[in-house]
Design a protein around this motif. Structure first.
Motif, PDB file in Angstrom:
ATOM      1  N   SER A 128       0.842  -1.195   0.000  1.00 53.07           N
ATOM      2  CA  SER A 128       0.000   0.000   0.000  1.00 53.07           C
ATOM      3  C   SER A 128       0.877   1.244   0.000  1.00 53.07           C
ATOM      4  O   SER A 128       1.947   1.270  -0.569  1.00 53.07           O
ATOM      5  CB  SER A 128      -0.918  -0.017   1.224  1.00 53.07           C
ATOM      6  N   GLU A 147      -1.526   4.977  16.041  1.00 48.42           N
ATOM      7  CA  GLU A 147      -2.906   4.489  16.068  1.00 48.42           C
ATOM      8  C   GLU A 147      -3.335   4.069  17.464  1.00 48.42           C
ATOM      9  O   GLU A 147      -4.476   4.313  17.872  1.00 48.42           O
ATOM     10  CB  GLU A 147      -3.054   3.318  15.093  1.00 48.42           C
ATOM     11  N   PRO A 154      -9.745   5.784  11.446  1.00 50.03           N
ATOM     12  CA  PRO A 154      -8.855   4.871  10.704  1.00 50.03           C
ATOM     13  C   PRO A 154      -8.255   5.485   9.442  1.00 50.03           C
ATOM     14  O   PRO A 154      -7.160   5.115   9.034  1.00 50.03           O
ATOM     15  CB  PRO A 154      -9.786   3.694  10.362  1.00 50.03           C
ATOM     16  N   GLN A 155      -8.971   6.425   8.824  1.00 49.89           N
ATOM     17  CA  GLN A 155      -8.470   7.019   7.581  1.00 49.89           C
ATOM     18  C   GLN A 155      -7.433   8.109   7.811  1.00 49.89           C
ATOM     19  O   GLN A 155      -6.893   8.666   6.835  1.00 49.89           O
ATOM     20  CB  GLN A 155      -9.623   7.586   6.750  1.00 49.89           C
ATOM     21  N   GLU A 156      -7.131   8.435   9.065  1.00 49.42           N
ATOM     22  CA  GLU A 156      -6.132   9.473   9.343  1.00 49.42           C
ATOM     23  C   GLU A 156      -4.747   8.999   8.928  1.00 49.42           C
ATOM     24  O   GLU A 156      -4.295   7.932   9.338  1.00 49.42           O
ATOM     25  CB  GLU A 156      -6.139   9.837  10.829  1.00 49.42           C
ATOM     26  N   LYS A 157      -4.038   9.805   8.119  1.00 50.85           N
ATOM     27  CA  LYS A 157      -2.741   9.419   7.541  1.00 50.85           C
ATOM     28  C   LYS A 157      -1.600  10.075   8.312  1.00 50.85           C
ATOM     29  O   LYS A 157      -1.504  11.299   8.381  1.00 50.85           O
ATOM     30  CB  LYS A 157      -2.695   9.853   6.078  1.00 50.85           C
ATOM     31  N   ASP A 268      -5.179  13.431  -2.597  1.00 51.10           N
ATOM     32  CA  ASP A 268      -5.695  12.365  -1.738  1.00 51.10           C
ATOM     33  C   ASP A 268      -4.992  12.422  -0.376  1.00 51.10           C
ATOM     34  O   ASP A 268      -3.802  12.106  -0.284  1.00 51.10           O
ATOM     35  CB  ASP A 268      -5.457  10.999  -2.391  1.00 51.10           C
ATOM     36  N   LEU A 270      -4.946  10.481   2.004  1.00 50.09           N
ATOM     37  CA  LEU A 270      -4.397   9.192   2.419  1.00 50.09           C
ATOM     38  C   LEU A 270      -3.050   8.900   1.771  1.00 50.09           C
ATOM     39  O   LEU A 270      -2.342   7.991   2.200  1.00 50.09           O
ATOM     40  CB  LEU A 270      -5.387   8.072   2.078  1.00 50.09           C
ATOM     41  N   GLN A 271      -2.684   9.677   0.737  1.00 43.21           N
ATOM     42  CA  GLN A 271      -1.427   9.438   0.039  1.00 43.21           C
ATOM     43  C   GLN A 271      -0.379  10.516   0.318  1.00 43.21           C
ATOM     44  O   GLN A 271       0.703  10.491  -0.259  1.00 43.21           O
ATOM     45  CB  GLN A 271      -1.676   9.366  -1.473  1.00 43.21           C
TER      46      GLN A 271
END
Length: 338
Positions: A128, A147, A154-157, A268, A270-271
């Motif tokens: 990923s 975490e 959960p989507q926090e990067k 994005d 998340l990226q």
């Protein structure tokens, strides 16, 4: 969580682990001060040591080691936040690895086989966004702590993290600063005293570098009328730039979402990575200096000489390449750029 095999010499190590299961090639251990019989002075000291040294054991108090009977060297291959998690890893080793090890003739071949299997598992898990990080293995461990400690969506990067001191009044707390796409977080645990701080980027009123008699260099964050100071950063300027970018992007996302769709490194959340932020900053500087369209991204920079006809000499500088432009800037001020 599977870990990149790391050598551990238990003969000279402190007795900080308790063995709960073992066989001919693997050992399952629990960190002292956790689980049954945990707490007390031992728990305080071990917890403090884990936080200061950035040990995964603080949030993952279970681990599995690989060894061979004729060696004093052990290899850490897995860790777990709960007993259930580490037991799943233990059972997998029993079912998929133990039967195969009996066919090898030497300890070196056994260790090599186990390490190869573990690296293969990590590679599968890391297909990923982790492959975009500078050090995927260390980042996986930092992400686990992030975490566990802050329990954000959960989507926090997580973008990056740094060791630093957080000042509460005149007392510094040594811990770790975590910077994510939406939050500035800090965690410290010293002798039973836990400090946890979570600030949303869009709640920050002021962000600046400061210095005074007590703090030679620090980062000042003002949020909701409260002052927060972070010091003892190994790369303070780098940290401040990343914090500035994340705070700036958080505000821009609220008002100009369309602009972010045109920037691959930021479109994005998340990226978003530290490397991506640094590359985007360099591209912005490149666009501004040469007055290029915002679509032009800096691809490569090389030092070179440019022959200048009107002065009849070579000028030292850097050549910068983007998708559609080749640009040159001299090293001496604004002597020459094309």
């Amino acid at each position: 969580m599977w870990l990149k095999p790391e050598e551990i010499l238990l003969k000279n190590a402190f007795k900080l682990w308790v063995t709960e299961k073992d066989n001919e090639y693997f050992v399952l251990q629990r960190r002292r001060g956790y689980g049954e019989g945990g707490g007390g002075l031992t728990g305080l000291l071990v917890g403090t040591l884990d936080t200061v040294l950035d040990s995964t054991s603080k949030v993952a108090p279970y681990r599995i080691l690989h060894y061979t009977p004729d060696s004093q060297v052990y290899w850490s291959i897995a860790c777990g936040v709960t007993r259930e998690e580490i037991i799943q890893h233990w059972d997998w080793l029993q079912q998929n690895i133990m039967r195969t090890l009996s066919v090898f003739d030497s300890s070196e071949d056994i260790t090599s086989f186990v390490q190869g299997k573990i690296r293969g598992l990590i590679a599968e898990e890391g297909k990923s966004s982790l492959v975009l990080e500078d050090d995927p293995e260390k980042f996986r461990e930092a992400l686990l702590r992030f975490e566990k400690w802050f329990e954000l969506p959960p989507q926090e990067k997580l973008v990056t993290y740094y060791s630093c001191s957080y000042w509460r009044g005149k007392v510094p707390c040594q811990g770790w600063l975590y910077l994510s796409t939406n939050f500035l977080c800090f965690y410290s645990y010293l002798l039973g005293s836990e400090v946890k701080l979570v600030i949303s980027w869009d709640e920050i009123w002021r962000l600046e570098k400061t210095s005074n008699v007590i703090l030679t260099e620090s980062i000042h964050v003002l949020a909701h009328g409260e002052d927060h100071y972070f010091s003892m950063l190994l790369h303070l300027s780098e940290t401040f730039v990343i914090m500035e970018q994340l705070a700036d992007y958080a505000i821009k996302r609220l008002f100009d979402k369309e602009a972010f769709q045109r920037v691959p490194a930021l479109s994005d959340p998340l990226q978003i990575t530290k490397r991506g932020l640094e590359a985007h900053t360099k591209s912005e500087q490149f666009q501004t200096f040469f007055r290029l369209p915002k679509e032009e991204n800096l691809l490569e920079v090389h030092e070179c000489y440019l022959w200048v006809p009107f002065s009849n000499h070579n000028t030292l500088g850097k050549i910068c390449l983007s998708e559609n432009y080749l640009c040159f800037a001299s090293q001496v001020g604004s002597q020459c750029h094309v």
